[in-house]
Design a protein around this motif. Structure first.
Motif, PDB file in Angstrom:
ATOM      1  N   ASN A  84      -0.169   7.333   9.497  1.00 33.07           N
ATOM      2  CA  ASN A  84      -0.216   7.109   8.111  1.00 33.07           C
ATOM      3  C   ASN A  84      -0.747   5.934   7.367  1.00 33.07           C
ATOM      4  O   ASN A  84       0.381   5.222   6.653  1.00 33.07           O
ATOM      5  N   TYR A 104       0.066   8.893  -8.851  1.00 32.50           N
ATOM      6  CA  TYR A 104       0.772   8.548  -8.766  1.00 32.50           C
ATOM      7  C   TYR A 104       1.147   7.982  -9.949  1.00 32.50           C
ATOM      8  O   TYR A 104       2.305   7.001  -9.511  1.00 32.50           O
ATOM      9  N   LEU A 127       7.150   4.766  -4.373  1.00 30.91           N
ATOM     10  CA  LEU A 127       6.009   5.906  -3.726  1.00 30.91           C
ATOM     11  C   LEU A 127       5.909   5.630  -2.230  1.00 30.91           C
ATOM     12  O   LEU A 127       5.441   6.432  -1.480  1.00 30.91           O
ATOM     13  N   LYS A 128       6.092   4.232  -1.907  1.00 29.90           N
ATOM     14  CA  LYS A 128       5.422   3.708  -0.786  1.00 29.90           C
ATOM     15  C   LYS A 128       6.325   4.557   0.865  1.00 29.90           C
ATOM     16  O   LYS A 128       7.463   4.849   0.213  1.00 29.90           O
ATOM     17  N   ASP A 129       5.712   5.483   1.157  1.00 32.25           N
ATOM     18  CA  ASP A 129       6.090   5.978   2.497  1.00 32.25           C
ATOM     19  C   ASP A 129       6.516   7.562   1.350  1.00 32.25           C
ATOM     20  O   ASP A 129       8.410   7.957   2.217  1.00 32.25           O
ATOM     21  N   CYS A 145       0.458  -1.210  -0.462  1.00 32.43           N
ATOM     22  CA  CYS A 145       0.071  -0.130  -0.264  1.00 32.43           C
ATOM     23  C   CYS A 145       0.606   1.011   0.230  1.00 32.43           C
ATOM     24  O   CYS A 145       1.506   1.431   1.127  1.00 32.43           O
ATOM     25  N   ILE A 146       0.481   1.761  -1.171  1.00 35.40           N
ATOM     26  CA  ILE A 146       1.258   3.374  -0.874  1.00 35.40           C
ATOM     27  C   ILE A 146       0.669   4.919  -0.342  1.00 35.40           C
ATOM     28  O   ILE A 146       0.680   5.465  -0.916  1.00 35.40           O
ATOM     29  N   THR A 147      -0.409   4.277  -0.013  1.00 35.32           N
ATOM     30  CA  THR A 147      -1.547   5.599   0.879  1.00 35.32           C
ATOM     31  C   THR A 147      -1.249   6.195  -0.391  1.00 35.32           C
ATOM     32  O   THR A 147      -1.894   7.510  -0.224  1.00 35.32           O
ATOM     33  N   CYS A 148      -2.256   5.859  -1.563  1.00 33.76           N
ATOM     34  CA  CYS A 148      -2.819   6.682  -2.616  1.00 33.76           C
ATOM     35  C   CYS A 148      -3.634   7.133  -2.209  1.00 33.76           C
ATOM     36  O   CYS A 148      -3.957   7.913  -3.323  1.00 33.76           O
TER      37      CYS A 148
END
Lengths: 410, 501, 142, 241
Positions: free
Chosen positions: B41, C19, C35-37, B19-22
């Protein structure tokens, strides 16, 4: 067709690029007094700051002149224009014929009279690459630098050399920094930034006299220095046109096609007065985008098209130690002020149109949307001005206009 | 809160590593399952709200999500199964009639899957559809069984009005209201491109869609919403809806909450008032009354359009069809009990009606026996899932088939069966503008065209395998089918032999 | 020249374009790794308000004000495509001042970055277009 | 004006003639129950002498049909606009799903009149029945107005059973002194208010003129008004699986 361009800077490149879009066969000659290929003068402070290199400073790639089939005559100075014979006399004694001529001679530093100035050994102006290189040679970690002038050039110079020297003192007659582009609050923000970076600003003061390594100021203050940089202002180089009988005011007068009052002689860039599209007044708008677009317009007209540049306006994007400033237009009419954590925004509205703005710090994002409102004289009643005041958004435009901006997708 | 008797059916499994929290899951879920927790987060999920529609799973750019049917359940009980128990809890909570959508999920026999298709070997060679012409064009309408001549002895070639289909597949009735504007537009555009027909259902015809009239079947049902002369004349055919496979014997009901401005305008009823389609047509109590409506519509359109009568497949369907074939109708559409719906009482959907395979076979047989098969064309629907189902339906006697659920699947439907909530995350069974826009008709119509084109290729291939080069020659050709695992009665009703015979 | 066109009618405000853009220009092979964090800084940005949304990126103007305003000659028009030479950019933000669409934005280091239609990364075709679930962003010759 | 002597002409032949007729006024004499007369018509006025058949004026879209005699079933089915005047009685299912226009019946109507009648913006359908309506009057009524005058009912409710079942819009005015005894739960009844009476008066204006009735005398009697309890009567009936 022989196109001749005097001066080898931004306006010149604009002119070459536009001529070559129309005329691939005519000859183009560029005569410039500097020996370097075209570089961007505003970059010299970044050069000293090591943010760029001499190689990267070139405005176009190395092959530019060759690709555009341009004859370069560098290190030469034009002494006179003979509009009768359509000839230029060069300082090496030769004559150069022209069919269409562009004067893009720019400006040179203005040095006000100061007592004993000539006695100062390490004395520099800060306009050209050579200026920067000469300055660089004398700077040491122990240098105490005195900069006269808290305008764009003086302050960029300060930023550029800040890490190379011991102290920097900026002196200006004006009561605040960047007086030509900022309001008081803006000046104060920038000044604070400069102070926090260790730069001493002495404002509302001037040098009365130089004595040995000291500058005696009018206020009585004494500033010791090793290196002096003069950045008080610039003067347009108008003599060629003036002597040939062309109309000149503070700078060369041009019309919207960038032509001077002389037949087949055009002018562009910092040596010109152009018509401010907001006030319709003649002004010297010595900024780079205008120089390019005037050069471009001149080139198109020289090559036979009918081109007009009627969008000249003041605008500046500049930053000091990470504090960014973007301004445009004029500061008249009613204003709308927004302050944020690290900056502020001021919008100026006159006759239902945005006529100018000042953005400092975190408000600068997407500033061009505001610029477009000023440039296009957008009637603010046709957009959501409250929204766009908060943040520059295309959302503020009417649906149809928005769709148009996004490319009219079906 | 009291005691919560209902536990989440689904669990949202998120791979934290991926999960990249997009937050696309959060933005795309109309059921508000996902949310972002700023403190940690991280994305968090509320399983109780998940309907397993897969919108989040489909759009997650890192494939970090999956929805899993919970393995938490009641104590094993072959009689009192979990869903039965849950239904009781629901009704004990609410006192309401259970409302459900799409076709029944119950495990009834699917006869399509118990029939096998023939192919030529050695004699009567198969045909390669890539090399040889293969006709899948078909015409729906009354076929004259006599050759007629005028007073000069010349042939009268004028036929009753026909619907010409390039492919024997049509999109069956789904009203604007039950599905969205963009879903309708997708169907209309696809029907136009394919040379087939879509059906307005009982929701009127949106003014924007009159331009697709040549590929439109307009429906007249018991509520007569949006029905007026201009509407009747806008389409290529008119369908009288007597019944629907998912809910035979009952009417329809679009709740006032779904009647927004545009739907109100199209149905010609006030905004936010219920749109109730009564169970019966109150002017039709007999075949004679039906005939009256058929002829009213023919008169209203000056006999230029074929009239379809659509009925649900119920126990005595062959007798009903026989009546309809004598009513003047040009086409009979029969909707099997596995057919879909935007909303129906669950008990009705799951227990009323009969499978379309049996209904079709018995109707075709009966009409042939009575010598009136040519009076009408037969169109069947109610869960046609593939080109093989189409082939089998045609071999059992259908002239063409209707699809709806398959079409919705092509548009992105994931059969989560919560259409009645109006929160369709795929922009299909919803009227909420922010959800409706999720279905771009350009994309939707292209997917429909792809689906039907692919089926048509498969149909041609299987026809070629049977040595048949025209869909007309397949119709009612039950020799091309064999049953597998069917008992004598089933085989007899289907009119086919068992595999191996 | 093929350009990216945006149709707000079909924009869902899902932000996937941002993204996919950030991923495409990350140089990483895995989106998770890229892209994570991280706070992403894509070259396409979605505007959204009151149920309306649309993505904005460089229009690749025929008369590019950003190129004409660049003090460093870092921006140029190559076969219609507006590209930035990051090594020449000094971060003066003249292009931000000039672009009427607000399509240029600095990267984390203050150097300008902009949509180059994924011609300068391994994705080849604009990643925002490929990643748009509803054809709200298309890549077409017009 | 075109006159057609109908006699025993088949309905399809008759209707083809009507459609083909370029005159905007038609008189049909000796009509013997031919069906679908005036179906979906919008551009001519028809006078029918005799008895019209089923589905007369179905989908009617803006002209006047006058019947000097009785009409049969499904008169004005799904009518959109226009006017139907019956100098006599009509059969079952008159004005079924009617959306606009007017049906004036001098005498009585059969079962199921005005079922699922609905209104939309300027389209406000109206049925006026002079004497009595059969059972199921105004079932599923969704909009528009039905008036039953009970001219020969001497104050008794002029309707049959199940009046207004499933009603969720529109209104029914009954001229009588006693209400029907079996009004369903979706219907609320009350005495006509002054406002109601004004509306009735407006509606009766042309009706009384056409049938030569004393409007004031009618208005002097008692009217009940039936209205739906809710425009969404089934909202609470369902629960989601």
């Amino acid at each position: 067709m022989h196109y001749v361009i005097v001066g080898n800077s931004i306006a010149s490149v604009g002119c070459i690029e536009s001529i070559r879009k129309i005329d691939q066969t005519g000859t183009i000659s560029v005569i410039g007094d500097e020996v370097h290929p075209c570089y961007s003068r505003p970059l010299i402070s970044y050069l000293l700051e090591n943010k760029t290199t001499e190689e990267k400073m070139t405005y176009r790639n190395d092959a530019f002149y060759e690709q555009n089939n341009v004859k370069l005559m560098l290190g030469k100075r034009v002494q006179a224009i003979n509009t009768e014979t359509k000839q230029l006399s060069i300082d090496d004694g030769s004559l150069v014929d022209y069919d269409k001529l562009l004067i893009a001679t720019g400006s040179c530093p203005f040095i006000p009279p100061m007592k004993n100035l000539e006695s100062v050994k390490n004395r520099f102006t800060f306009m050209t690459l050579d200026d920067a290189k000469n300055l660089e040679k004398v700077l040491t970690k122990e240098s105490r630098v005195l900069i006269i002038g808290a305008g764009l050039i003086g302050l960029k110079c300060a930023e550029g050399i800040r890490d190379r020297v011991k102290t920097i003192t900026v002196v200006d007659l004006a009561s605040r920094v960047l007086v030509s582009i900022l309001d008081e609050a803006g000046s104060s923000l920038v000044e604070k930034k400069l102070i926090s970076e260790g730069i001493t600003c002495i404002l509302g003061d001037s040098v009365k006299e130089f004595v040995n390594s000291d500058a005696l100021l009018t206020s009585g203050r004494v500033v010791g220095f090793d290196v002096l940089v003069l950045a008080v202002g610039v003067r347009p180089n108008v003599s060629l046109v003036k002597e040939a009988g062309g109309e000149v005011n503070r700078a060369i007068l041009i019309d919207e096609t960038c032509q001077t009052s002389l037949a087949d002689v055009y002018a562009a860039g910092d040596c010109c007065e152009s018509i401010d599209c907001i006030t319709n007044e003649r002004k010297v708008l010595a900024i780079l985008p205008n120089a390019y677009m005037q050069g471009e317009t001149a080139g198109r007209n020289m090559a036979g098209e009918d081109a007009f540049f009627d969008k000249a306006m003041a605008m500046n994007a500049i930053g000091f130690f990470g504090l960014h400033v973007i301004t445009a237009g004029i500061y008249q009419g009613s204003d709308k002020l927004f302050t944020t954590e690290s900056g502020y925004k001021r919008l100026f509205v006159q006759d239902g149109k945005l006529v100018g703005y000042i953005l400092i710090g975190d408000t600068i994002n997407r500033a061009g949307i505001y610029t477009s409102l000023v440039r296009n004289k957008t009637d603010l009643a046709t957009i959501d001005f409250d929204l766009i005041s908060e943040e520059p958004l295309l959302m503020a435009f009417a649906k149809k206009e928005r769709a148009h901006k996004l490319g009219d997708a079906q | 809160m009291g005691i919560n008797y209902l536990y989440p059916d689904f669990e949202v499994h998120r791979d934290r590593e991926k999960c990249i929290t997009c937050r696309v899951c959060e933005r795309q879920c109309a059921n508000e399952v996902h949310s972002y927790d700023a403190e940690s987060n991280r994305m968090v999920s509320d399983d109780t709200k998940c309907v397993n529609c897969h919108r989040c799973v489909s759009l997650c750019p890192t494939h970090a999500l999956k929805i899993v049917k919970t393995n938490h359940g009641f104590k094993d009980n072959a009689n009192w199964k979990g869903d039965v128990i849950q239904d009781i809890y629901r009704q004990a909570d609410s006192g309401g009639v259970l409302l459900a959508s799409m076709g029944t999920p119950k495990d009834y026999p699917v006869y399509w899957d118990k029939m096998l298709i023939n192919a030529s070997q050695v004699t009567n060679p198969s045909i390669d559809p890539l090399r040889e012409p293969m006709e899948t064009k078909t015409f729906l309408g009354q076929k004259s069984s006599k050759i007629r001549r005028d007073e000069n002895g010349k042939l009268i070639t004028k036929t009753d009005p026909q619907l010409a289909l390039n492919i024997p597949i049509m999109f069956s009735a789904m009203s604007y209201g039950s599905i969205s504007y963009n879903a309708h537009k997708s169907l209309a555009l696809a029907a136009q491109k394919l040379g087939i027909f879509y059906n307005t259902g009982e929701g009127g015809l949106h003014e924007d869609f009159y331009q697709y009239g040549k590929n439109t079947i307009v429906q007249v049902a018991s509520g007569r919403f949006g029905v007026h002369p201009e509407y009747l004349n806008a389409g290529a055919a008119i369908e009288i809806k007597m019944g629907q496979g998912a809910k035979p014997g009952i009417g329809g009901h679009l709740p006032g909450s779904k009647i927004g401005e545009d739907i109100s305008k199209t149905r010609m009823i006030p905004e936010h008032a219920d749109a109730i389609s009564p169970a019966p047509h109150h002017d039709i109590y007999s075949i004679e009354d039906l005939r009256q409506l058929v002829y009213t519509l023919k008169e209203a359109t000056a006999y230029t359009k074929p009239i379809i009568v659509k009925v649900a497949a119920v126990h005595n369907i062959s007798a009903i069809a026989s009546g309809i074939a004598r009513s003047g109708a040009d086409i009979i559409a029969i909707d099997g009990f596995r057919g879909g719906t935007g909303a129906a009482p669950a008990r009705t959907r799951d227990n009323v009606g009969i499978p379309i395979e049996l209904a079709l076979a018995s109707v075709d047989t009966r009409l042939r026996q009575e010598g009136i098969r040519n009076n009408v064309s037969l169109v069947v629907g109610g869960s046609i899932r593939s080109s093989a189902d189409v082939i089998k339906a045609i071999a059992l006697g259908a002239d063409a088939i209707y699809i709806a659920t398959s079409a919705l699947l092509a548009l992105g439907c994931h059969l989560c069966r919560t259409c009645q909530s109006g929160k369709c995350n795929w922009g299909i069974a919803t009227q909420r503008p922010e959800l409706v826009k999720r279905l771009n008709p350009e994309v939707g119509s292209e997917r429909l065209v792809n689906l039907i084109t692919a089926w048509n290729h498969e149909i041609k291939e299987m026809m070629g395998g049977m040595g048949i080069n025209s869909i007309e020659a397949l119709r009612g050709n039950r020799l091309m089918l064999r049953g597998i695992g069917l008992n004598e009665t089933e085989l007899q009703i289907l009119g086919i032999a068992h595999a191996g015979q | 020249m093929k350009r990216v066109y945006v149709n707000e009618q079909w924009c869902l405000g899902c932000h996937l374009c941002e993204y996919y853009c950030a991923y495409a220009n990350s140089g990483q092979e895995s989106m998770v790794k890229a892209l994570k964090d991280r706070t992403i800084n894509p070259r396409i940005k979605v505007e959204e308000k009151n149920g309306i949304s649309f993505a904005v990126n460089c229009r690749h103007c025929n008369e590019p004000l950003c190129v004409k305003s660049c003090i460093a000659g870092a921006l140029s028009q190559v076969d219609g495509l507006i590209v930035v030479d990051a090594s020449k950019c000094v971060g003066c933000y003249s292009c931000i001042m000039a672009c009427p669409y607000g399509a240029l934005m600095p990267n984390e280091e203050g150097v300008m970055q902009k949509c180059e239609l994924c011609t300068t990364n391994t994705h080849g075709k604009p990643a925002c277009v490929q990643g748009c679930p509803n054809k709200a962003i298309v890549f077409e010759e017009r | 004006m075109t006159t057609i002597d109908v006699g025993l002409k088949p309905f399809d032949e008759l209707n083809r003639e009507i459609r083909a007729c370029t005159d905007d006024t038609l008189v049909l004499n000796d009509v013997n129950g031919q069906r679908y007369i005036g179906c979906a018509l919008s551009n001519k006025n028809i006078t029918i002498n005799g008895t019209s058949g089923n589905a007369m004026g179905a989908y009617l879209d803006g002209c006047t049909i006058t019947v000097n005699g009785n009409a049969q079933d499904a008169t004005g089915d799904t009518m959109n606009d226009g006017m139907i005047i019956i100098h006599g009685s009509c059969g079952d299912a008159a004005g079924y799903s009617m959306r606009g226009g007017k049906i004036f019946i001098r005498d009585s109507a059969g079962y199921r009149s005005g079922i699922h009648m609905k209104a939309y913006e300027e389209k406000q359908p109206l049925i006026i029945i002079g004497d009595r309506a059969g059972s199921f009057l105004g079932e599923y009524l969704a909009g528009g107005t039905i008036i039953v005058l009970g001219l020969h009912q001497e104050g008794k409710a002029p309707v049959g059973y199940f009046c207004g079942t499933g009603m969720h819009g529109g209104k029914i005015y009954l001229r009588c002194d006693t209400l029907p005894s079996d009004l369903p739960q979706q219907v609320s009844s009350s005495d006509a208010t002054q406002e109601d009476m004004q509306e009735i008066s407006a509606h009766l204006e042309s009706y009384c003129a056409i049938f030569d009735l004393d409007k004031e005398a009618l208005l002097a009697s008692h009217f009940y008004v039936l209205r739906p309890n809710s425009s969404t009567p089934y909202k609470m009936l369902y629960t989601n699986v």
